[in-house]
Scaffold this motif. Structure first.
Motif, PDB file in Angstrom:
ATOM      1  N   ASN A   1      36.948  36.425  39.607  1.00  8.03           N
ATOM      2  CA  ASN A   1      36.785  35.113  40.260  1.00  8.03           C
ATOM      3  C   ASN A   1      38.098  34.329  40.383  1.00  8.03           C
ATOM      4  O   ASN A   1      38.108  33.101  40.284  1.00  8.03           O
ATOM      5  CB  ASN A   1      35.744  34.261  39.526  1.00  8.03           C
ATOM      6  CG  ASN A   1      34.339  34.824  39.652  1.00  8.03           C
ATOM      7  OD1 ASN A   1      33.998  35.434  40.671  1.00  8.03           O
ATOM      8  ND2 ASN A   1      33.535  34.640  38.620  1.00  8.03           N
ATOM      9  N   PHE A   2      39.200  35.048  40.602  1.00 13.52           N
ATOM     10  CA  PHE A   2      40.451  34.385  40.940  1.00 13.52           C
ATOM     11  C   PHE A   2      40.382  33.890  42.375  1.00 13.52           C
ATOM     12  O   PHE A   2      39.685  34.475  43.216  1.00 13.52           O
ATOM     13  CB  PHE A   2      41.628  35.352  40.798  1.00 13.52           C
ATOM     14  CG  PHE A   2      42.193  35.452  39.409  1.00 13.52           C
ATOM     15  CD1 PHE A   2      43.470  35.003  39.136  1.00 13.52           C
ATOM     16  CD2 PHE A   2      41.449  36.001  38.379  1.00 13.52           C
ATOM     17  CE1 PHE A   2      44.006  35.100  37.861  1.00 13.52           C
ATOM     18  CE2 PHE A   2      41.969  36.109  37.098  1.00 13.52           C
ATOM     19  CZ  PHE A   2      43.253  35.657  36.839  1.00 13.52           C
ATOM     20  N   ASP A   3      41.106  32.826  42.671  1.00 17.46           N
ATOM     21  CA  ASP A   3      41.224  32.309  44.028  1.00 17.46           C
ATOM     22  C   ASP A   3      42.614  32.615  44.570  1.00 17.46           C
ATOM     23  O   ASP A   3      43.604  32.619  43.816  1.00 17.46           O
ATOM     24  CB  ASP A   3      41.013  30.790  44.068  1.00 17.46           C
ATOM     25  CG  ASP A   3      39.594  30.397  43.675  1.00 17.46           C
ATOM     26  OD1 ASP A   3      38.650  31.079  44.133  1.00 17.46           O
ATOM     27  OD2 ASP A   3      39.440  29.431  42.908  1.00 17.46           O
TER      28      ASP A   3
ATOM     29  N   SER B   1      34.554  37.399  34.879  1.00 20.39           N
ATOM     30  CA  SER B   1      35.500  36.372  34.437  1.00 20.39           C
ATOM     31  C   SER B   1      35.340  35.987  32.974  1.00 20.39           C
ATOM     32  O   SER B   1      36.239  35.380  32.387  1.00 20.39           O
ATOM     33  CB  SER B   1      35.368  35.124  35.320  1.00 20.39           C
ATOM     34  OG  SER B   1      34.055  34.610  35.266  1.00 20.39           O
TER      35      SER B   1
ATOM     36  N   LYS C   1      43.658  31.293  38.613  1.00 24.51           N
ATOM     37  CA  LYS C   1      42.370  31.113  37.956  1.00 24.51           C
ATOM     38  C   LYS C   1      42.522  30.116  36.818  1.00 24.51           C
ATOM     39  O   LYS C   1      43.328  30.314  35.912  1.00 24.51           O
ATOM     40  CB  LYS C   1      41.858  32.457  37.409  1.00 24.51           C
ATOM     41  CG  LYS C   1      40.619  32.369  36.520  1.00 24.51           C
ATOM     42  CD  LYS C   1      39.370  32.042  37.315  1.00 24.51           C
ATOM     43  CE  LYS C   1      38.124  32.076  36.443  1.00 24.51           C
ATOM     44  NZ  LYS C   1      36.900  31.721  37.189  1.00 24.51           N
TER      45      LYS C   1
END
Length: 289
Positions: free
Chosen positions: A121-123, A92, A286
């Motif tokens: 680290n995207f949700d 990230s 993100k």
């Protein structure tokens, strides 16, 4: 280590080869080169600024195509690709090199790019369905005396639309819409004049709003909503049917609408009207610290 490099005329062929390898390259729209090749020299220069190539040593291994951040720093990712053998090298931190406060990426549910999103680290923000309907399949009669429709007028109805939309979506964790946002939207390529519609009851009260835009190659119903106190009276269905009919009368053959998978009421309504699933996709989000 993965480095970022701006797209230029000198590395264009490297990008072209990478783009042609990507199975998910902007699958819901015209390809990058369909857009790029039709533009003037100046516009091509601007479009190239939306691309960053991923490079490891002297090898080009991927790219990201993203929207230049808006006034509040938000940016949509249009397409992202990285050769499988290099995915483990990114994290990230690479996003800090972009002038954006937050990113969103809508991708097909079975896309290989999900591995990249996880590494960055995207949700997962939501699971969505894109539905479509042939406008010729819907026959409507809007002679009911309990409703009428008012088309949005530029320079006149911005405040009304702002108030209606903020009331409708106040529970959606959205950033409140401003009148300036609407004025900016009116200058966007996807905006279609006279395709924003208010639905009113027989007392002349505006009870909801919806519009058609031309985005990613699709005519799509967006910003659709009915004020809470007027829901469950059929206004939503009437507004959707009117928007479809508006497209039909303007020789638009197919209309799309997006809905979250867990919004069962909306799914039921759109299915009842005649929409059918076209694509299933995931919205990733993100926020950049």
């Amino acid at each position: 280590m993965v480095f970022l490099e701006k797209l230029s005329l000198f590395n264009m062929n490297h990008f072209r080869r990478l783009y042609n390898r990507s199975e998910d390259a902007y699958s819901c729209d015209k390809s990058f080169f369909e857009i790029y090749n039709d533009e003037s020299f100046i516009v091509k220069y601007i479009i190239r600024k939306q691309i960053r190539l991923f490079r490891v040593n002297s090898e080009y291994v991927g790219y990201i195509w993203y929207e230049y951040p808006s006034y509040n720093g938000f940016s949509n990712i249009y397409s992202i690709y990285l050769k499988d053998e290099y995915i483990h090298l990114i994290n990230s931190k690479i996003l800090s090199f972009f002038n954006a406060s937050a990113f969103r990426f809508d991708m097909l549910a079975n896309s290989k790019a999900s591995f990249i999103m996880k590494k960055l680290n995207f949700d997962v923000n939501s699971n969505n369905i894109l539905m479509k309907i042939r406008t010729s399949n819907i026959k409507n009669n809007f002679c009911e005396n309990r409703i009428f429709f008012k088309h949005f007028k530029e320079g006149q109805d911005e405040e009304l639309r702002c108030r209606i939309q903020n009331s409708v979506f106040n529970e959606k964790n959205r950033v409140p819409l401003t009148i300036e946002d609407i004025y900016r939207e009116e200058e966007e390529d996807y905006y279609i004049k006279d395709f924003g519609v208010f639905i009113c009851n027989n007392n002349g009260q505006v009870v909801g709003y919806g519009q058609i835009i031309f985005n990613r190659g699709f005519y799509t119903i967006v910003n659709l909503g009915i004020l809470e106190e007027y829901r469950k009276h059929g206004y939503g269905e009437l507004l959707v049917r009117y928007l479809i009919d508006l497209c039909y009368r303007n020789s638009i053959k197919t209309v799309y609408i997006r809905v979250e998978k867990n919004n069962l009421k909306a799914l039921s309504l759109y299915t009842k009207i005649g929409f059918r699933e076209y694509q299933s996709f995931i919205s990733w989000y993100k926020k950049i610290n």
